[in-house]
Design a protein around this motif. Structure first.
Motif, PDB file in Angstrom:
ATOM      1  N   GLU A  75       0.826  -1.211   0.000  1.00 26.38           N
ATOM      2  CA  GLU A  75       0.000   0.000   0.000  1.00 26.38           C
ATOM      3  C   GLU A  75       0.860   1.261   0.000  1.00 26.38           C
ATOM      4  OE1 GLU A  75      -1.253   0.990   4.452  1.00 26.38           O
ATOM      5  OE2 GLU A  75      -1.536  -1.144   4.018  1.00 26.38           O
ATOM      6  N   GLY A  76       0.216   2.401  -0.221  1.00 25.36           N
ATOM      7  CA  GLY A  76       0.905   3.684  -0.234  1.00 25.36           C
ATOM      8  C   GLY A  76       1.403   4.090   1.147  1.00 25.36           C
ATOM      9  N   ASP A  77       2.375   4.996   1.158  1.00 25.25           N
ATOM     10  CA  ASP A  77       3.101   5.378   2.368  1.00 25.25           C
ATOM     11  C   ASP A  77       2.579   6.692   2.944  1.00 25.25           C
ATOM     12  OD1 ASP A  77       5.050   6.180   4.248  1.00 25.25           O
ATOM     13  OD2 ASP A  77       6.601   5.075   3.165  1.00 25.25           O
ATOM     14  N   PHE A  78       2.055   6.641   4.164  1.00 30.62           N
ATOM     15  CA  PHE A  78       1.527   7.846   4.797  1.00 30.62           C
ATOM     16  C   PHE A  78       2.631   8.834   5.162  1.00 30.62           C
ATOM     17  CE2 PHE A  78      -2.379   5.493   5.141  1.00 30.62           C
ATOM     18  CZ  PHE A  78      -3.354   6.482   5.102  1.00 30.62           C
ATOM     19  N   SER A  79       3.822   8.351   5.494  1.00 32.23           N
ATOM     20  CA  SER A  79       4.899   9.283   5.842  1.00 32.23           C
ATOM     21  C   SER A  79       5.301  10.110   4.622  1.00 32.23           C
ATOM     22  CB  SER A  79       6.115   8.539   6.414  1.00 32.23           C
ATOM     23  OG  SER A  79       6.661   7.646   5.467  1.00 32.23           O
ATOM     24  N   GLN A  80       5.259   9.501   3.429  1.00 31.47           N
ATOM     25  CA  GLN A  80       5.558  10.254   2.205  1.00 31.47           C
ATOM     26  C   GLN A  80       4.391  11.158   1.814  1.00 31.47           C
ATOM     27  OE1 GLN A  80       8.521  10.243   1.475  1.00 31.47           O
ATOM     28  NE2 GLN A  80       9.421   8.315   0.821  1.00 31.47           N
TER      29      GLN A  80
END
Length: 428
Positions: A233-238
């Protein structure tokens, strides 16, 4: 050395957020420890991910790289193909792999680059001392020479240094013959990262019992099981950088994120909302609207340290004074991030006071702009770029190429969203 000139401009549009580096590291390791073939989809090939791929290949896995996926032929009977493993600048790679390498009695040398060379590994050294496992480092720095076999049993591990040590043990202990128990002896910071580890282990056939009070019981002799397909899945920190640029600009939609994600950095949504940013989940992704006013806040970074550089730059253009606390671990990341972000923001007109374990940031309506240094730290470079639209003059980032560590296409995406950038190579 690459210098990037950024002319202030408000960004707008849609961006596909890079895949979660934290999850991808773990998926590659789990798949590599299986006897079978796994397809890992939605992979971004940053330098950190390449480091983990190379390391697992060095331990016997076969990894075929596609355009945005990996076909991993695992090998539960890991062995050392090349004595030396270069972890580049990836703390996850070295801290996850050391215990795994210690499940076989073969000599292996861990090396690294940049700040990784002196990032602390004392928790493992204490374990090796107690189990009489041979290791040698160079005055506490890499390279690390390791030879010996980890033993099952009881492990008492601090939780306030890095959750990566606990994750490393959780990967390794199921491979041992006997049962083991990990007792976390201090409050566990960044616990969501351990939760992600437990979730990935379960998806690849490994069960760990957690009592909710820092005790992890691991049955020995378990086998990792391959998966036909696992999508990262996509990265929340980015996503934090784009959410901030959207709030300071004309609105941005972040695609590829999961609303029910276990990522601890998902808290960025709540933090930004508290600071006056309008963020909504819509069919196309996570949508941030232009913010009329940014409010100050008090931010506890103990469970989300990677968000601090991004939140610090937002606070620098807020109304009031923001305090970021419980962030002392940032001093031993790719850079001393508390020192780096405070110094660079102050260079361009910010008002930041560095504390031992946090920051006090008095917001300004505008920053002046000027030259800043990335400190060869991807999160510092991306955070500074996030506030460029609020500068009165262009921002010049020294060492902008460091984003390759986690987000090689960052500057391309920045430009596609309306960023006005030019680069110059000034030599070494």
């Amino acid at each position: 050395m690459r210098y990037l000139y950024i002319k202030p401009s408000e960004l707008k549009g849609k961006v596909i957020v890079p895949t979660s580096k934290s999850i991808c590291h773990r998926a590659i390791i789990c798949a590599s420890l299986c006897d079978g073939i796994s397809n890992i989809g939605n992979v971004d090939f940053s330098r950190d991910i390449e480091a983990t791929c190379d390391a697992m290949e060095n331990l016997g896995a076969e990894i075929q790289r596609g355009k945005n996926n990996l076909i991993v032929k695992g090998n539960s009977r890991i062995h050392v193909k090349n004595t030396s493993i270069n972890c580049l600048q990836s703390g996850s790679t070295i801290r996850f792999l050391i215990p795994i390498a210690a499940t076989i009695d073969e000599e292996i040398i861990f090396t690294g680059e940049g700040k990784l060379v002196k990032r602390p590994l004392d928790i493992y050294y204490d374990i090796f001392d107690s189990q009489k496992i041979y290791y040698k480092n160079f005055k506490g720095k890499l390279p690390l020479i390791l030879k010996g076999k980890l033993k099952s049993g009881e492990y008492r591990v601090r939780g306030d240094v890095s959750s990566q040590f606990i994750t490393g043990l959780l990967f390794a202990l199921p491979r041992l013959n006997g049962d083991s128990t990990i007792y976390v002896t201090t409050p566990l910071e960044s616990k969501p990262y351990v939760d992600i580890t437990l979730d990935l282990l379960k998806k690849f056939g490994i069960n760990v019992d957690e009592d909710g009070h820092g005790k992890y019981t691991v049955r020995g002799g378990q086998k990792y099981k391959s998966r036909d397909y696992y999508e990262v899945e996509g990265d929340f920190s980015q996503s934090a950088f784009w959410l901030i640029m959207g709030a300071l600009g004309k609105g941005i939609t972040c695609c590829g994120l999961k609303k029910d994600s276990l990522q601890g950095d998902k808290i960025v949504v709540d933090i930004l909302r508290k600071m006056g940013v309008k963020i909504e989940w819509e069919k196309g992704g996570l949508v941030v609207s232009p913010a009329r006013k940014i409010y100050s806040s008090t931010i506890d970074a103990s469970q989300c340290p990677d968000l601090v550089p991004a939140l610090a730059v937002l606070a620098s253009v807020s109304c009031g004074t923001t305090e970021i606390k419980n962030a002392g671990r940032l001093r031993v990341k790719e850079s001393d991030r508390l020192k780096a972000i405070s110094m660079e923001l102050n260079k361009i007109g910010g008002n930041v006071v560095e504390k031992e374990d946090g920051l006090i940031i008095a917001g300004r309506e505008k920053l002046t702009g000027g030259e800043v240094n990335s400190w060869d730290d991807h999160r510092i470079a991306m955070a500074l770029a996030s506030v460029s639209s609020k500068c009165q003059n262009p921002m010049i980032i020294k060492g902008a190429e460091c984003v390759k560590k986690s987000y090689p296409n960052f500057w391309k995406d920045f430009k596609n969203l309306g960023g006005n950038i030019n680069e110059r190579n000034m030599g070494k």
